[in-house]
Write a protein that holds these residues in place. Structure first.
Motif, PDB file in Angstrom:
ATOM      1  N   THR A  74      52.191 103.468  63.827  1.00  0.00           N
ATOM      2  CA  THR A  74      51.903 102.319  64.675  1.00  0.00           C
ATOM      3  C   THR A  74      52.319 102.630  66.105  1.00  0.00           C
ATOM      4  OG1 THR A  74      52.261 100.827  62.817  1.00  0.00           O
ATOM      5  CG2 THR A  74      52.341  99.861  65.017  1.00  0.00           C
ATOM      6  N   LYS A  87      43.167 100.857  63.534  1.00  0.00           N
ATOM      7  CA  LYS A  87      43.068  99.399  63.503  1.00  0.00           C
ATOM      8  C   LYS A  87      43.647  98.805  64.786  1.00  0.00           C
ATOM      9  CE  LYS A  87      43.320  99.199  58.487  1.00  0.00           C
ATOM     10  NZ  LYS A  87      44.066  98.708  57.324  1.00  0.00           N
ATOM     11  N   GLY A  98      43.675  93.421  63.569  1.00  0.00           N
ATOM     12  CA  GLY A  98      43.324  93.892  62.233  1.00  0.00           C
ATOM     13  C   GLY A  98      41.938  94.468  62.095  1.00  0.00           C
TER      14      GLY A  98
END
Length: 163
Positions: free
Chosen positions: A41, A69, A73
């Protein structure tokens, strides 16, 4: 005298933009077990860019599914990677962007994913304006910003030369 007046007017109207993007580079190895997914992330602001290269090793085909992503989302990029791939991505919104490596299709083989990346932060312009006070012998704004204090010896020397 006229030259000093013209110079003073030009300095009053001058805006200098300092645009310096910050860059961060890293290399990580991720093991993705058979039937599993792993992710990385990154918090990106709108306009930040990430350039990346992915190398896959393991299993019969050295392959893995890859998804990027966005913060809400949605999938910004998806596809299968065989052996290696490289690309870049510019964030369209601020938030956590997730790089997901999916090995769900494999029942036996784990995959090693070598992920190298460089994050280029969008530069933020900063304006420095020379005011009449700066030109008339007051502060030395640019020198002060450069050396950190108007009391620094370098700023004092420049002020003496100017005056």
């Amino acid at each position: 005298m006229q030259a000093r007046i013209i110079l003073s007017i030009m300095m009053i109207c001058t805006i200098i933009l300092f645009v310096t993007p910050s860059v961060f580079a890293e290399y990580q190895t991720i093991m993705v077990d058979a039937g599993d997914t792993e992710s990385l992330t990154f918090y990106l602001k709108e306009g930040d860019r990430i350039e990346f290269k992915i190398n896959v090793d393991g299993g019969r085909g050295d392959d893995i599914n890859f998804y990027l992503k966005n913060p809400i989302g949605g999938i910004s990029y998806s596809g299968g990677i065989v052996e290696s791939a490289s690309s870049s991505f510019t964030a369209k919104s601020e938030g956590n962007h997730i790089f997901e490596f999916d090995n769900d299709f494999s029942y036996v083989s784990s995959k090693r994913v070598d992920f190298s990346y460089e994050i280029i932060k969008r530069p933020i312009p900063q304006a420095i304006v020379n005011t009449a006070r700066d030109v008339a012998g007051g502060g030395c704004l640019i020198a002060t910003a450069t050396y950190g204090s108007e009391l620094s010896p370098q700023v004092q020397l420049l002020r003496e030369i100017r005056d």
